[in-house]
Scaffold this motif. Structure first.
Motif, PDB file in Angstrom:
ATOM      1  N   LEU A  71       0.852  -1.182   0.000  1.00 45.90           N
ATOM      2  CA  LEU A  71       0.000   0.000   0.000  1.00 45.90           C
ATOM      3  C   LEU A  71       0.889   1.234   0.000  1.00 45.90           C
ATOM      4  CD1 LEU A  71      -2.590  -1.207   2.668  1.00 45.90           C
ATOM      5  CD2 LEU A  71      -2.743  -1.366   0.174  1.00 45.90           C
ATOM      6  N   ARG A  72       0.789   2.050  -1.062  1.00 41.75           N
ATOM      7  CA  ARG A  72       1.703   3.169  -1.205  1.00 41.75           C
ATOM      8  C   ARG A  72       1.536   4.201  -0.098  1.00 41.75           C
ATOM      9  NH1 ARG A  72       5.071   3.045  -5.568  1.00 41.75           N
ATOM     10  NH2 ARG A  72       6.244   4.325  -4.125  1.00 41.75           N
ATOM     11  N   ALA A  73       0.382   4.210   0.547  1.00 42.32           N
ATOM     12  CA  ALA A  73       0.203   5.150   1.656  1.00 42.32           C
ATOM     13  C   ALA A  73       1.038   4.749   2.861  1.00 42.32           C
ATOM     14  CB  ALA A  73      -1.275   5.225   2.042  1.00 42.32           C
ATOM     15  N   THR A  74       1.490   3.488   2.884  1.00 42.21           N
ATOM     16  CA  THR A  74       2.241   3.007   4.047  1.00 42.21           C
ATOM     17  C   THR A  74       3.714   2.779   3.743  1.00 42.21           C
ATOM     18  OG1 THR A  74       1.841   0.655   3.557  1.00 42.21           O
ATOM     19  CG2 THR A  74       0.159   1.825   4.842  1.00 42.21           C
ATOM     20  N   ASP A  75       4.113   2.818   2.485  1.00 39.15           N
ATOM     21  CA  ASP A  75       5.514   2.500   2.198  1.00 39.15           C
ATOM     22  C   ASP A  75       6.403   3.684   2.570  1.00 39.15           C
ATOM     23  OD1 ASP A  75       5.099   4.130  -0.248  1.00 39.15           O
ATOM     24  OD2 ASP A  75       7.005   3.237  -0.872  1.00 39.15           O
ATOM     25  N   LYS A  76       7.558   3.373   3.126  1.00 43.78           N
ATOM     26  CA  LYS A  76       8.490   4.411   3.564  1.00 43.78           C
ATOM     27  C   LYS A  76       9.889   3.816   3.671  1.00 43.78           C
ATOM     28  CE  LYS A  76       7.465   3.574   8.478  1.00 43.78           C
ATOM     29  NZ  LYS A  76       7.005   4.192   9.746  1.00 43.78           N
ATOM     30  N   TYR A  77      10.866   4.696   3.831  1.00 47.04           N
ATOM     31  CA  TYR A  77      12.252   4.278   4.009  1.00 47.04           C
ATOM     32  C   TYR A  77      12.672   4.554   5.448  1.00 47.04           C
ATOM     33  CZ  TYR A  77      12.678   3.690  -1.022  1.00 47.04           C
ATOM     34  OH  TYR A  77      12.513   3.257  -2.318  1.00 47.04           O
ATOM     35  N   ILE A  78      13.313   3.565   6.056  1.00 49.96           N
ATOM     36  CA  ILE A  78      13.730   3.691   7.446  1.00 49.96           C
ATOM     37  C   ILE A  78      15.252   3.590   7.549  1.00 49.96           C
ATOM     38  CG2 ILE A  78      11.554   2.727   8.293  1.00 49.96           C
ATOM     39  CD1 ILE A  78      13.067   0.097   8.824  1.00 49.96           C
ATOM     40  N   GLU A  79      15.772   4.020   8.678  1.00 45.49           N
ATOM     41  CA  GLU A  79      17.218   4.015   8.890  1.00 45.49           C
ATOM     42  C   GLU A  79      17.772   2.591   8.861  1.00 45.49           C
ATOM     43  OE1 GLU A  79      20.571   5.209  12.290  1.00 45.49           O
ATOM     44  OE2 GLU A  79      18.418   5.463  12.695  1.00 45.49           O
ATOM     45  N   SER A  80      18.849   2.432   8.131  1.00 45.67           N
ATOM     46  CA  SER A  80      19.557   1.155   8.112  1.00 45.67           C
ATOM     47  C   SER A  80      21.018   1.422   7.787  1.00 45.67           C
ATOM     48  CB  SER A  80      18.939   0.184   7.100  1.00 45.67           C
ATOM     49  OG  SER A  80      19.002   0.707   5.786  1.00 45.67           O
ATOM     50  N   GLN A  81      21.821   0.383   7.872  1.00 42.93           N
ATOM     51  CA  GLN A  81      23.241   0.492   7.557  1.00 42.93           C
ATOM     52  C   GLN A  81      23.647  -0.697   6.697  1.00 42.93           C
ATOM     53  OE1 GLN A  81      25.172   0.660  11.389  1.00 42.93           O
ATOM     54  NE2 GLN A  81      24.689   2.829  11.697  1.00 42.93           N
ATOM     55  N   LEU A  82      24.476  -0.427   5.706  1.00 38.77           N
ATOM     56  CA  LEU A  82      24.965  -1.475   4.815  1.00 38.77           C
ATOM     57  C   LEU A  82      26.400  -1.813   5.203  1.00 38.77           C
ATOM     58  CD1 LEU A  82      24.282  -3.202   2.312  1.00 38.77           C
ATOM     59  CD2 LEU A  82      25.291  -1.383   0.915  1.00 38.77           C
ATOM     60  N   ILE A  83      26.650  -3.096   5.415  1.00 34.91           N
ATOM     61  CA  ILE A  83      27.977  -3.567   5.821  1.00 34.91           C
ATOM     62  C   ILE A  83      28.633  -4.231   4.613  1.00 34.91           C
ATOM     63  CG2 ILE A  83      29.260  -4.970   7.472  1.00 34.91           C
ATOM     64  CD1 ILE A  83      26.781  -4.862   9.304  1.00 34.91           C
ATOM     65  N   LEU A  84      29.714  -3.616   4.120  1.00 34.75           N
ATOM     66  CA  LEU A  84      30.388  -4.081   2.904  1.00 34.75           C
ATOM     67  C   LEU A  84      31.449  -5.110   3.287  1.00 34.75           C
ATOM     68  CD1 LEU A  84      30.809  -0.547   1.292  1.00 34.75           C
ATOM     69  CD2 LEU A  84      28.978  -2.188   0.865  1.00 34.75           C
ATOM     70  N   ILE A  85      31.034  -6.361   3.401  1.00 38.98           N
ATOM     71  CA  ILE A  85      31.925  -7.412   3.894  1.00 38.98           C
ATOM     72  C   ILE A  85      32.962  -7.791   2.843  1.00 38.98           C
ATOM     73  CG2 ILE A  85      32.009  -9.769   4.791  1.00 38.98           C
ATOM     74  CD1 ILE A  85      29.081  -9.350   5.704  1.00 38.98           C
ATOM     75  N   SER A  86      32.508  -8.036   1.618  1.00 39.47           N
ATOM     76  CA  SER A  86      33.389  -8.398   0.505  1.00 39.47           C
ATOM     77  C   SER A  86      32.605  -8.182  -0.783  1.00 39.47           C
ATOM     78  CB  SER A  86      33.833  -9.863   0.619  1.00 39.47           C
ATOM     79  OG  SER A  86      32.778 -10.741   0.246  1.00 39.47           O
ATOM     80  N   PRO A  87      33.264  -8.281  -1.948  1.00 35.58           N
ATOM     81  CA  PRO A  87      32.513  -8.143  -3.210  1.00 35.58           C
ATOM     82  C   PRO A  87      31.454  -9.218  -3.411  1.00 35.58           C
ATOM     83  CG  PRO A  87      34.850  -7.783  -3.590  1.00 35.58           C
ATOM     84  CD  PRO A  87      34.723  -8.302  -2.189  1.00 35.58           C
ATOM     85  N   ASN A  88      31.496 -10.294  -2.621  1.00 35.26           N
ATOM     86  CA  ASN A  88      30.537 -11.384  -2.770  1.00 35.26           C
ATOM     87  C   ASN A  88      29.590 -11.525  -1.585  1.00 35.26           C
ATOM     88  OD1 ASN A  88      31.602 -12.246  -5.297  1.00 35.26           O
ATOM     89  ND2 ASN A  88      33.270 -13.273  -4.221  1.00 35.26           N
ATOM     90  N   LYS A  89      29.724 -10.642  -0.594  1.00 39.65           N
ATOM     91  CA  LYS A  89      28.869 -10.763   0.583  1.00 39.65           C
ATOM     92  C   LYS A  89      28.612  -9.394   1.196  1.00 39.65           C
ATOM     93  CE  LYS A  89      28.116 -13.786   4.558  1.00 39.65           C
ATOM     94  NZ  LYS A  89      28.619 -14.988   5.271  1.00 39.65           N
ATOM     95  N   LEU A  90      27.348  -9.129   1.495  1.00 43.19           N
ATOM     96  CA  LEU A  90      26.920  -7.894   2.142  1.00 43.19           C
ATOM     97  C   LEU A  90      26.040  -8.244   3.333  1.00 43.19           C
ATOM     98  CD1 LEU A  90      25.789  -5.900  -1.044  1.00 43.19           C
ATOM     99  CD2 LEU A  90      27.887  -5.500   0.260  1.00 43.19           C
TER     100      LEU A  90
END
Length: 485
Positions: free
Chosen positions: A442-461
């Motif tokens: 439901l577009r009335a409820t979709d939103k972006y929340i705080e998160s963090q991306l951990i760049l472990i390796s080119p083959n794993k995140l």
């Protein structure tokens, strides 16, 4: 003529630069050039260039490579682009199309994944955060082909392709799938791309973008019309169908599938009349008779279609999922989505504008060795720009074709820290935003929340969903190893 006086090997070299369609035209000019234009030395490379990861060394069920190419004409783009994803429901489906040289068969199977690990552990950097273990096993669902084209099926169509009013680009192509049970049918359809103006207009409508596929979130060369609902063909008009080769999209296609209950009129009642070819011949004769009598297509003898649906597939430009030295995370990935299971993603790293070392804020120290300086220059370009996680398959909350997370800058503006904990030691952690929504997207409820991306390796995140207090993993999928039958 001067051309025919040229040494044969020079003529072959000249002809080797032609497309299959130009080569076919040359074969119709004169007997001498026809002999050259029919050579397997010219047609084998034309087959091979459409078949990644498999070396074609035999014509299989055909007498020549020219015959093999002609048998799958209109279809070679399927194994050439190999990765296809669809708009079926919110979850979609990802399939790999490959060529089996042993059977001269083009076949497509769904890519599936399961995780063999359901362990949980606390993050040593923050004991309130749970790390979900993830060991995905990715394979093709070989028991149930999504599409399948054998040479004999293309040759024995019972006269369907030569019936009055036939058009080889607009007509549906019946598929005979190995797993098909009585009453289950699938037809393959070529598609015609929308104009750029039509595509732009649909983007402005917002989700679901006027039933356009793929979603505009995914960079694509072609966009096409899908059905208004998965089980409706009403939105497809004759102008949506290609009538000539130049109108055919090699980036999209459709599959129409349906079921006919036992006892209803339909092709199955002809199966005793000379096998598949005889059944198709009998069916074509009935269609022609009905059309001559004024009956509409699908009336009377064709019976009632049950559970009919139209599914639209699109592919990806290989540049989007091919990693480079400066964009090492580009690729097809599988992610852990907890109760939703495993889902497939495109990790997209858009190109950045060229920049000098000074513009990137790096300078060579007097103590830097050549190797250290080159590594510093590379790191400044690797940890730069935007990284997007786009779902190729989805779930009831965030569907296929939408962002699952976005890291706006891998560089200084997005940098959080370098991990020192035991689980992610040395990994770069950057700011990201995770996409969430209520069931049904439901577009009335979709939103972006705080998160963090951990760049472990080119083959794993790993993605740290800050508000939810958990970390989930993503791993690269080796597509090419699945393309060998």
């Amino acid at each position: 003529p001067p051309l025919l006086a040229t040494p044969p090997e020079i003529i072959d070299t000249i002809l080797s630069h032609l497309s299959a369609y130009d080569l076919a035209s040359v074969s119709a000019t004169c007997h001498a050039l026809r002999q050259h234009a029919l050579s397997d030395l010219l047609w084998q490379p034309l087959v091979q260039q459409n078949v990644p990861a498999v070396q074609v060394t035999s014509t299989g069920a055909c007498k020549s490579y020219r015959e093999l190419y002609a048998a799958h004409d209109r279809l070679w783009f399927l194994p050439k682009y190999k990765i296809w994803f669809c708009d079926r429901d919110l979850t979609g489906k990802l399939i790999l199309v490959r060529y089996d040289p042993r059977r001269s068969c083009i076949e497509g199977y769904q890519l599936v994944a399961v995780s063999n690990q359901s362990t949980f552990e606390h993050w040593s950097a923050d004991h309130d955060v749970i790390i979900h273990g993830f060991e995905p096993v990715v394979r093709l669902h070989l028991d149930k082909p999504v599409l399948q084209f054998r040479v004999r099926d293309r040759q024995e169509d019972g006269g369907f392709s030569s019936r009055p009013g036939a058009n080889r680009f607009a007509d549906e192509m019946p598929m005979v799938l190995d797993e098909r049970l009585g009453g289950m049918f699938s037809n393959f359809m070529l598609t015609k791309p929308l104009s750029s103006e039509e595509a732009d207009q649909r983007v402005e409508l917002g989700y679901p973008y006027g039933n356009m596929w793929p979603s505009p979130v995914i960079p694509a060369n072609h966009y096409v019309s899908g059905a208004q609902t998965p089980r409706s063909l009403a939105s497809l008009t004759p102008r949506d169908r290609p009538r000539t080769r130049s109108q055919v999209s090699d980036q999209t296609f459709c599959i129409r599938q349906w079921m006919e209950l036992t006892g209803t009129p339909g092709p199955l009642r002809f199966m005793g009349q000379g096998g598949l070819a005889g059944a198709l011949q009998a069916l074509v004769e009935e269609i022609v008779e009905e059309e001559a009598a004024g009956a509409g297509a699908g009336a009377g003898g064709l019976g009632v279609h049950i559970g009919e649906e139209l599914i639209t597939y699109s592919t990806l430009d290989p540049a989007l999922y091919t990693p480079t030295r400066e964009k090492p995370w580009r690729g097809i990935w599988v992610g852990d989505y907890s109760a939703h299971g495993c889902e497939f993603l495109l990790i997209h790293q858009p190109d950045d504008p060229p920049a000098t070392d000074a513009e990137l804020g790096i300078f060579r120290d007097e103590n830097d060795s050549d190797e250290e300086w080159e590594q510093k220059r590379l790191d400044a370009r690797v940890y730069r720009g935007r990284l997007e996680g786009i779902k190729l398959t989805g779930d009831p909350n965030i569907p296929r074709g939408e962002y699952t997370f976005v890291a706006n800058d891998l560089g200084p503006d997005g940098y959080v820290r370098t991990a020192t904990d035991t689980q992610f030691s040395g990994a770069r952690i950057v700011k990201s935003e995770g996409h969430i929504a209520a069931t049904g997207f439901l577009r009335a409820t979709d939103k972006y929340i705080e998160s963090q991306l951990i760049l472990i390796s080119p083959n794993k995140l790993a993605q740290h969903w800050v508000g939810f207090g958990h970390i989930s993993f993503l791993e690269r999928v080796n597509i090419d190893q699945l393309l060998v039958p």
